[in-house]
Design a protein around this motif. Structure first.
Motif, mmCIF file in Angstrom:
data_model
loop_
_atom_site.group_PDB
_atom_site.id
_atom_site.type_symbol
_atom_site.label_atom_id
_atom_site.label_comp_id
_atom_site.label_asym_id
_atom_site.label_seq_id
_atom_site.Cartn_x
_atom_site.Cartn_y
_atom_site.Cartn_z
ATOM 1 N N ALA B 72 0.843 -1.200 0.000
ATOM 2 C CA ALA B 72 0.000 0.000 0.000
ATOM 3 C C ALA B 72 0.880 1.252 0.000
ATOM 4 O O ALA B 72 0.586 2.234 -0.695
ATOM 5 C CB ALA B 72 -0.931 0.001 1.207
ATOM 6 N N VAL B 76 0.414 3.992 -2.820
ATOM 7 C CA VAL B 76 -0.104 5.318 -2.444
ATOM 8 C C VAL B 76 0.949 6.389 -2.714
ATOM 9 O O VAL B 76 0.631 7.484 -3.181
ATOM 10 C CB VAL B 76 -0.540 5.324 -0.960
ATOM 11 C CG1 VAL B 76 -0.906 6.738 -0.525
ATOM 12 C CG2 VAL B 76 -1.715 4.384 -0.753
ATOM 13 N N ASN B 78 3.151 6.317 -5.091
ATOM 14 C CA ASN B 78 3.096 6.564 -6.536
ATOM 15 C C ASN B 78 1.959 7.509 -6.886
ATOM 16 O O ASN B 78 2.122 8.426 -7.694
ATOM 17 C CB ASN B 78 2.904 5.252 -7.297
ATOM 18 C CG ASN B 78 4.204 4.493 -7.452
ATOM 19 O OD1 ASN B 78 5.281 5.042 -7.218
ATOM 20 N ND2 ASN B 78 4.111 3.236 -7.817
ATOM 21 N N ILE B 79 0.796 7.267 -6.297
ATOM 22 C CA ILE B 79 -0.363 8.116 -6.579
ATOM 23 C C ILE B 79 -0.065 9.556 -6.166
ATOM 24 O O ILE B 79 -0.297 10.509 -6.917
ATOM 25 C CB ILE B 79 -1.620 7.591 -5.843
ATOM 26 C CG1 ILE B 79 -2.042 6.241 -6.432
ATOM 27 C CG2 ILE B 79 -2.765 8.598 -5.948
ATOM 28 C CD1 ILE B 79 -3.249 5.623 -5.760
ATOM 29 N N ASP B 82 2.245 11.316 -8.451
ATOM 30 C CA ASP B 82 1.645 11.662 -9.745
ATOM 31 C C ASP B 82 0.721 12.878 -9.668
ATOM 32 O O ASP B 82 0.672 13.680 -10.597
ATOM 33 C CB ASP B 82 0.845 10.477 -10.289
ATOM 34 C CG ASP B 82 1.742 9.481 -11.003
ATOM 35 O OD1 ASP B 82 2.949 9.773 -11.137
ATOM 36 O OD2 ASP B 82 1.248 8.415 -11.415
ATOM 37 N N TYR B 83 -0.017 12.992 -8.589
ATOM 38 C CA TYR B 83 -1.100 13.984 -8.596
ATOM 39 C C TYR B 83 -0.876 15.177 -7.676
ATOM 40 O O TYR B 83 -1.519 16.209 -7.845
ATOM 41 C CB TYR B 83 -2.439 13.321 -8.217
ATOM 42 C CG TYR B 83 -2.811 12.162 -9.096
ATOM 43 C CD1 TYR B 83 -2.719 12.263 -10.490
ATOM 44 C CD2 TYR B 83 -3.261 10.963 -8.565
ATOM 45 C CE1 TYR B 83 -3.058 11.197 -11.305
ATOM 46 C CE2 TYR B 83 -3.611 9.890 -9.376
ATOM 47 C CZ TYR B 83 -3.497 10.013 -10.745
ATOM 48 O OH TYR B 83 -3.829 8.963 -11.536
#
Lengths: 132, 116
Positions: B72, B76, B78-79, B82-83
């Motif tokens: 996880a 998470v 990585n997410i 990215d954003y």
């Protein structure tokens, strides 16, 4: 300072309106893999730990949990989380297979994306039918 | 890996591997639990309690949870990379996530080995 001299790039049009771009099937599976992972982290882990704790505490709290899971809302949450887990699992298996160079050509990649997507929905529906 | 440059972050090869190794571990545990459920044909409190009374099953469950929490973290992170562009916000969120994951690990140990 720069370790690598980058070639000068021509300005390119950037067009990232996700609602206007038609995403190919592997892209859909990929973004759902990410979304399902986020859902499992945000809701799945705390909910599973909570349930595990209550269900192990005593015979009474076990019965309480069983009772709680009879409600339509709890069933809906279970089904959504089950889908997230199953989609994440199948899309993940697809990723690992591609890592070892199984099915990396475009036709196979599209096919396996469809299989992962549909299979996850089918298994989730089977679970939903069993729950209701 | 030739020509490594100082980029202020690591290359992500370890995260990539961790993501796969933990995924395989979780897959195996999932198969084990499905197998047990099919073998015993359902679940009542006694069977449930019995499974978690077994030290090997508790350790297996803990390995699953440890793999899940590490998995996880990689996902998470990585997410967030990215954003979430502002560094201060991203770092704050990452600390929050780490805090939650470490807390979940403690909670898991408490559930598995704590007083009942």
């Amino acid at each position: 300072m720069a370790a690598v001299d980058r070639p000068v790039m021509k300005p390119r049009p950037v067009y990232l309106n996700l609602f206007a771009i038609r995403m190919p099937l592997p892209a859909v599976v990929s973004i759902l893999h990410r979304a399902s992972g986020a859902l499992l982290f945000l809701v799945g882990i705390p909910l599973v730990l909570c349930t595990l704790q209550r269900a192990l505490a005593s015979q009474e709290s076990w019965a309480e949990m069983r009772q709680l899971f009879q409600s339509p809302l709890a069933k809906l949450i279970t089904v959504v989380l089950a889908w997230a887990f199953i989609h994440h699992l199948f899309a993940g298996i697809r990723h690992v297979l591609m890592d070892v160079h199984v099915g990396v050509d475009l036709a196979s990649a599209r096919r396996s994306a469809a299989v992962a997507l549909v299979l996850a929905v089918v298994v989730t529906l089977a679970i939903a039918v069993r729950l209701w | 890996m030739p020509n490594r440059a100082v980029v202020g972050a690591h290359y992500g090869w370890r995260d990539w591997l961790v993501q796969r190794v933990t995924a395989v571990l979780m897959g195996l545990y999932t198969l084990l639990v499905l197998g047990l459920l099919l073998w015993f044909g359902g679940l009542d409190f006694a069977a449930w309690k019995g499974a978690f009374g077994n030290e090997a099953f508790r350790i297996g469950t803990f390995v699953f949870m440890a793999a899940l929490l590490w998995h996880a973290w990689v996902g998470v992170r990585n997410i967030l990379m990215d954003y979430v562009k502002p560094v201060i916000v991203r770092l704050a969120l990452q600390m929050l996530v780490i805090g939650a994951l470490v807390g979940y690990a403690g909670w898991t140990i408490q559930i598995l080995w704590g007083p009942r």
